[in-house]
Design an enzyme around this catalytic site. Structure first.
Site, mmCIF file in Angstrom:
data_model
loop_
_atom_site.group_PDB
_atom_site.id
_atom_site.type_symbol
_atom_site.label_atom_id
_atom_site.label_comp_id
_atom_site.label_asym_id
_atom_site.label_seq_id
_atom_site.Cartn_x
_atom_site.Cartn_y
_atom_site.Cartn_z
ATOM 1 N N SER A 139 12.988 -84.814 14.945
ATOM 2 C CA SER A 139 11.724 -85.237 14.349
ATOM 3 C C SER A 139 11.359 -84.204 13.299
ATOM 4 C CB SER A 139 10.628 -85.296 15.422
ATOM 5 O OG SER A 139 9.338 -85.387 14.848
ATOM 6 N N TYR A 152 5.440 -80.912 21.956
ATOM 7 C CA TYR A 152 6.406 -81.812 21.340
ATOM 8 C C TYR A 152 7.245 -81.073 20.304
ATOM 9 C CZ TYR A 152 8.151 -86.027 18.983
ATOM 10 O OH TYR A 152 8.945 -87.007 18.423
#
Length: 254
Positions: A139, A152
Site C-alpha cells: 500500500s 496499518y
C-alpha cells in the site's frame, strides 16, 4: 491441483475487492486461478462465475495465518506460475497513544505473517515452474505514514520489506518479485471493515473524491505486471487516483 498445460495463479483474499477482481482478470488472461479466502461461500460463487465465463477457477477455503493449513494447501501443487499475496486489511484509525494492540497484532498477522506463510510454502512450486512470479500487495501506507494510521502503516511496511528482501535473496532464480502499492481504492469492504461497520466513517474516507481507484483498476495493474516478458521485473509500482497526490494530500470537491 497439479499443473497441466495452463499456468496456475494463486490469489489470496479472493473473496471480494482487489482479490476477486484480480482473479477474474488473471483467469481472462489465461491462468487457471486458485481462489483462497476464509469465506468459502464467496470464493465458490466466484469460481463458478469464472468457470461459467469459459475460464478456469478453483476455490479453496484458507486462513493465511494458519501455517499448518497453508502447508497442507501448498502440498497439492508441483508448480505454480503466479502467487498474488492480496490477503490483508486495516483495522481502526486510532493514534499511537490509544491504539488497540489487538488491532495491531491482527493487522500484522494478516498482512505480514500471512504473506510470509503463503510465500514460504509456495516458493518451491514457483521455483519449479521455471518462470514464477510473487506479487505482494502492499500500500502507499507502506511508503509514507499518516496520522491515525500507524498500525496499518507498520503492517504494510512489513509486507513491503518482505518483497524487497526476497528479491535480493532469490536473485538468479527463475522467480520475479513484484510489489504493487495502491493508494486510495474504493471497494465494498475495505473502509467499512476498518471502521467495524460504521458506514458513516467509511464514507468520509472517499468524501468529495470524484474518482478514487477501483478494484478493477488495481487488478489491471497486477495483471499487466504479471504478464510482462519473463526477463522484465516490475520491482515496485505505486498507483493512486489523480486526486491523491500523497497519503495526506487529496483533492476533494466539497
Amino acid at each position: 491441483m497439479t499443473a497441466t498445460g495452463t499456468p496456475i495463479a494463486v490469489v489470496t483474499g479472493a473473496s471480494s475487492g482487489i482479490g476477486a477482481a484480480t482473479a477474474r482478470q488473471l483467469a481472462a488472461a489465461g491462468y487457471r486461478v486458485v481462489l483462497t479466502a476464509r469465506r468459502k461461500d464467496r470464493i465458490e460463487a466466484l469460481a463458478a462465475e469464472i468457470n461459467e465465463a469459459g475460464h478456469q477457477a478453483t476455490a479453496y477455503a484458507l486462513d493465511v495465518t494458519d501455517r499448518a493449513a497453508v502447508d497442507a494447501f501448498a502440498g497439492a501443487f508441483r508448480t505454480i506460475g503466479v502467487l498474488v499475496n492480496n490477503a490483508g486489511g486495516a483495522l481502526g484509525a486510532d493514534p499511537v497513544a490509544t491504539g488497540d494492540p489487538a488491532d495491531w497484532r491482527q493487522m500484522y498477522e494478516t498482512n505480514v505473517i500471512g504473506t510470509l506463510n503463503v510465500t514460504q510454502a509456495l516458493l518451491p512450486a514457483l521455483d519449479a515452474s521455471g518462470d514464477g512470479t510473487v506479487v505482494i500487495l502492499s500500500s502507499t501506507a507502506g511508503h509514507a505514514t499518516y496520522e491515525g494510521g500507524a498500525g496499518y502503516v507498520a503492517a504494510k511496511n512489513g509486507a513491503r520489506v518482505i518483497a524487497e528482501t526476497l528479491r535480493l535473496e532469490i536473485v538468479g532464480r527463475p522467480v520475479r518479485v513484484i510489489e504493487i502499492a495502491p493508494g486510495m481504492v474504493k471497494t465494498e469492504e475495505f473502509a467499512t471493515t476498518r471502521f467495524r461497520g460504521d458506514n458513516e466513517k467509511a464514507a468520509k474516507v472517499y468524501a468529495g473524491v470524484a474518482d478514487p481507484l477501483t478494484a478493477d483498476d488495481v487488478a489491471e495493474t497486477i495483471t499487466w505486471a504479471v504478464t510482462r516478458p519473463p526477463h522484465v521485473n516490475i520491482d515496485l509500482l505505486v498507483v493512486r487516483p489523480r486526486a491523491q497526490a500523497s497519503n495526506t494530500k487529496v483533492y476533494r470537491e466539497l
